[in-house]
Write a protein that holds these residues in place. Structure first.
Motif, mmCIF file in Angstrom:
data_model
loop_
_atom_site.group_PDB
_atom_site.id
_atom_site.type_symbol
_atom_site.label_atom_id
_atom_site.label_comp_id
_atom_site.label_asym_id
_atom_site.label_seq_id
_atom_site.Cartn_x
_atom_site.Cartn_y
_atom_site.Cartn_z
ATOM 1 N N ILE A 41 -6.142 0.328 -7.784
ATOM 2 C CA ILE A 41 -6.940 -0.840 -7.369
ATOM 3 C C ILE A 41 -6.373 -1.894 -8.194
ATOM 4 C CG2 ILE A 41 -8.893 -2.126 -6.917
ATOM 5 C CD1 ILE A 41 -10.085 0.333 -6.252
ATOM 6 N N GLY A 42 -6.278 -1.828 -9.517
ATOM 7 C CA GLY A 42 -5.817 -2.693 -10.580
ATOM 8 C C GLY A 42 -4.272 -3.041 -10.110
ATOM 9 N N TYR A 43 -3.399 -1.977 -9.856
ATOM 10 C CA TYR A 43 -2.115 -2.055 -9.325
ATOM 11 C C TYR A 43 -2.049 -2.992 -8.051
ATOM 12 C CZ TYR A 43 2.353 -1.054 -7.159
ATOM 13 O OH TYR A 43 3.623 -1.085 -6.540
ATOM 14 N N LEU A 44 -2.871 -2.645 -7.153
ATOM 15 C CA LEU A 44 -2.737 -3.477 -5.746
ATOM 16 C C LEU A 44 -3.043 -4.999 -6.225
ATOM 17 C CD1 LEU A 44 -4.839 -0.883 -3.416
ATOM 18 C CD2 LEU A 44 -2.375 -1.459 -3.395
ATOM 19 N N SER A 64 0.914 -1.192 0.082
ATOM 20 C CA SER A 64 0.111 0.151 0.004
ATOM 21 C C SER A 64 0.753 1.306 -0.066
ATOM 22 C CB SER A 64 -0.974 0.057 1.094
ATOM 23 O OG SER A 64 -0.174 0.142 2.514
ATOM 24 N N LEU A 65 2.071 1.262 0.607
ATOM 25 C CA LEU A 65 2.784 2.537 0.586
ATOM 26 C C LEU A 65 3.070 3.203 -0.636
ATOM 27 C CD1 LEU A 65 5.323 1.785 3.391
ATOM 28 C CD2 LEU A 65 3.275 3.166 3.365
ATOM 29 N N PRO A 66 3.462 2.719 -1.716
ATOM 30 C CA PRO A 66 3.585 3.398 -2.882
ATOM 31 C C PRO A 66 2.204 4.099 -3.294
ATOM 32 C CG PRO A 66 4.851 1.240 -2.889
ATOM 33 C CD PRO A 66 4.008 1.135 -1.957
ATOM 34 N N VAL A 67 1.175 3.252 -3.384
ATOM 35 C CA VAL A 67 -0.034 3.811 -3.740
ATOM 36 C C VAL A 67 -0.448 4.878 -2.855
ATOM 37 C CG1 VAL A 67 -2.457 3.333 -4.042
ATOM 38 C CG2 VAL A 67 -0.670 1.570 -4.643
ATOM 39 N N VAL A 85 -3.900 -15.318 -14.672
ATOM 40 C CA VAL A 85 -3.480 -14.052 -15.439
ATOM 41 C C VAL A 85 -4.908 -13.694 -15.924
ATOM 42 C CG1 VAL A 85 -2.769 -12.956 -17.229
ATOM 43 C CG2 VAL A 85 -1.250 -14.402 -16.049
ATOM 44 N N LEU A 86 -5.939 -14.435 -16.314
ATOM 45 C CA LEU A 86 -7.202 -14.234 -16.587
ATOM 46 C C LEU A 86 -8.139 -13.636 -15.552
ATOM 47 C CD1 LEU A 86 -8.207 -16.682 -19.185
ATOM 48 C CD2 LEU A 86 -7.783 -14.473 -19.838
ATOM 49 N N THR A 87 -7.834 -14.238 -14.368
ATOM 50 C CA THR A 87 -8.728 -13.596 -13.344
ATOM 51 C C THR A 87 -8.257 -12.409 -12.920
ATOM 52 O OG1 THR A 87 -8.905 -16.007 -12.430
ATOM 53 C CG2 THR A 87 -9.040 -14.393 -10.923
ATOM 54 N N ILE A 88 -6.857 -12.220 -12.916
ATOM 55 C CA ILE A 88 -6.665 -10.594 -12.308
ATOM 56 C C ILE A 88 -6.828 -9.719 -13.393
ATOM 57 C CG2 ILE A 88 -4.348 -9.335 -11.898
ATOM 58 C CD1 ILE A 88 -3.081 -12.190 -10.634
ATOM 59 N N ALA A 89 -6.565 -10.067 -14.641
ATOM 60 C CA ALA A 89 -7.083 -9.126 -15.532
ATOM 61 C C ALA A 89 -8.466 -8.761 -15.642
ATOM 62 C CB ALA A 89 -6.791 -9.682 -16.892
ATOM 63 N N THR A 90 -9.504 -9.917 -15.429
ATOM 64 C CA THR A 90 -10.860 -9.706 -15.283
ATOM 65 C C THR A 90 -11.366 -8.986 -14.179
ATOM 66 O OG1 THR A 90 -11.329 -11.828 -16.519
ATOM 67 C CG2 THR A 90 -13.166 -10.770 -14.867
ATOM 68 N N GLY A 91 -10.550 -9.112 -12.799
ATOM 69 C CA GLY A 91 -10.766 -8.181 -11.792
ATOM 70 C C GLY A 91 -10.386 -6.824 -12.123
ATOM 71 N N PHE A 92 -9.333 -6.529 -12.643
ATOM 72 C CA PHE A 92 -8.747 -5.163 -13.072
ATOM 73 C C PHE A 92 -9.774 -4.423 -14.043
ATOM 74 C CE2 PHE A 92 -6.826 -1.918 -15.705
ATOM 75 C CZ PHE A 92 -6.058 -1.399 -14.970
ATOM 76 N N VAL A 117 0.347 -10.237 -6.197
ATOM 77 C CA VAL A 117 1.115 -11.326 -6.687
ATOM 78 C C VAL A 117 2.520 -11.323 -6.429
ATOM 79 C CG1 VAL A 117 1.841 -12.596 -8.760
ATOM 80 C CG2 VAL A 117 -0.281 -11.658 -8.844
ATOM 81 N N VAL A 118 3.122 -10.305 -6.490
ATOM 82 C CA VAL A 118 4.837 -10.082 -6.301
ATOM 83 C C VAL A 118 5.027 -10.038 -4.620
ATOM 84 C CG1 VAL A 118 6.818 -8.628 -6.448
ATOM 85 C CG2 VAL A 118 5.118 -8.861 -8.148
ATOM 86 N N ILE A 119 3.967 -9.319 -4.168
ATOM 87 C CA ILE A 119 4.229 -9.518 -2.563
ATOM 88 C C ILE A 119 3.841 -10.928 -1.930
ATOM 89 C CG2 ILE A 119 3.344 -8.390 -0.482
ATOM 90 C CD1 ILE A 119 4.977 -6.596 -2.060
ATOM 91 N N GLU A 120 2.869 -11.514 -2.280
ATOM 92 C CA GLU A 120 2.720 -12.877 -1.824
ATOM 93 C C GLU A 120 4.022 -13.784 -2.015
ATOM 94 O OE1 GLU A 120 -2.411 -13.007 -3.139
ATOM 95 O OE2 GLU A 120 -0.761 -14.283 -4.096
#
Length: 319
Positions: free
Chosen positions: A251-254, A193-196, A290-297, A259-262
């Motif tokens: 929110i899309g960035y978060l 969250s800090l960069p956002v 990838v499809l799930t994250i893209a759809t969520g975005f 994925v990276v933070i996990e």
């Protein structure tokens, strides 16, 4: 409400070709990658050319690309993301298992980012060009430049290894221990969250300064209304219209950054699922994540567009 309904229908219709384009892009990328299902299926073995050919025929891997794309879209419409060639389990089941943790991390990161941005953005605007404003602007500039993974490594070293306040990795289910869950999610949420928060702080500060310079603010304060009432009731509401638009992209960035933070914190979410799929050469799993994250975005940005219309009467009138 009729305007909102029309816009919602219009944006939803626009989402259909957009999602089809995303699916096509992911589909083509995965087909030209080195992660081939037949290699993952026979991993650790020495298959003959006949065995590889038989596997390709049984799974339709030799069909023309357009045919495979149409079949893949049809399977998605029926809730089928494919099957892992390693575990033989449906990819959808793995996504449903991993997605809640990613959503938890994204939601916590969003809460922290918005809270910090509101506090520091409003403070910087109120104390414009004085030392609190200058300090906040300097810190936010550093926060914008700092990558989330670098912050994660620093926090692990300072707060987990050196002081032992938080665990270095792992996940505790909130049903087992809420306090343990909170401790295990604090550092990942802060890292994400800090960069956002730094970006939103600068945007909120700019919007607040522009709003505070308007005539209605001086008139309201000059008529005897307390400044805190004017700022809280009018200035803040009007100043948040522009940051709300940026928030949709953040929110899309978060969601993607989770994925990276996990992976850094060894959290069993979508990030770990995708990394395992890449490592094991399981393209169906990578494709599903990838499809799930893209759809969520895409869906998140649709929701933000609707909220933007609801809180901005000028846009609503124009619509």
């Amino acid at each position: 409400m009729a305007v909102v309904a029309r816009m919602l229908v219009r944006r939803t219709l626009i989402l259909i070709p957009l999602l089809l384009g995303v699916i096509l892009f992911v589909f083509i990328i995965m087909r030209f990658s080195n992660n081939k299902p037949e290699y993952a299926y026979f991993q650790g073995a020495n298959p003959t050319a006949e065995q590889i050919h038989q596997f390709q025929v049984e799974n339709g891997l030799l069909d023309p690309l357009p045919v495979r794309y149409v079949r893949f879209v049809g399977d998605l419409l029926h809730g089928d993301m494919g099957t892992s060639v390693l575990t033989k389990a449906p990819v959808l089941d793995s996504v449903v298992t991993a997605l809640p943790l990613t959503l938890q991390l994204t939601f916590l990161g969003l809460l922290v980012a918005v809270a910090l941005a509101l506090i520091f953005g409003v403070t910087a605007a109120i104390f414009r060009d004085r030392w609190p404003d200058q300090l906040i602007r300097l810190v936010s500039l550093i926060g914008v430049a700092a990558p989330a993974f670098w912050l994660a490594l620093l926090m692990i070293q300072w707060l987990a290894v050196d002081r032992g306040w938080f665990p270095t990795s792992g996940y505790i289910n909130p049903g087992d221990s809420f306090s343990g869950w909170l401790r295990s999610m604090t550092l990942p949420a802060l890292s994400l969250s800090l960069p956002v928060a730094a970006q939103l702080t600068r945007i909120i500060r700019t919007s607040m300064v522009e709003e505070l310079d308007k005539d209605y603010v001086r008139t309201a304060i000059g008529s005897g209304l307390p400044p805190i009432v004017v700022i809280g009731r009018n200035v803040l509401r009007n100043a948040l219209i522009n940051p709300l638009t940026v928030l949709g992209l953040r929110i899309g960035y978060l969601l993607g950054g989770a994925v990276v933070i996990e992976t850094i914190y060894s959290l069993p979410g979508m990030g770990q699922l995708m990394i395992n799929g890449v490592r094991d050469g399981d393209p169906a799993v990578v494709q599903g994540v990838v499809l799930t994250i893209a759809t969520g975005f895409v869906v998140v940005n649709l929701v933000v567009d609707v909220l933007y219309l609801l809180i901005n009467p000028r846009i609503r009138s124009a619509a």
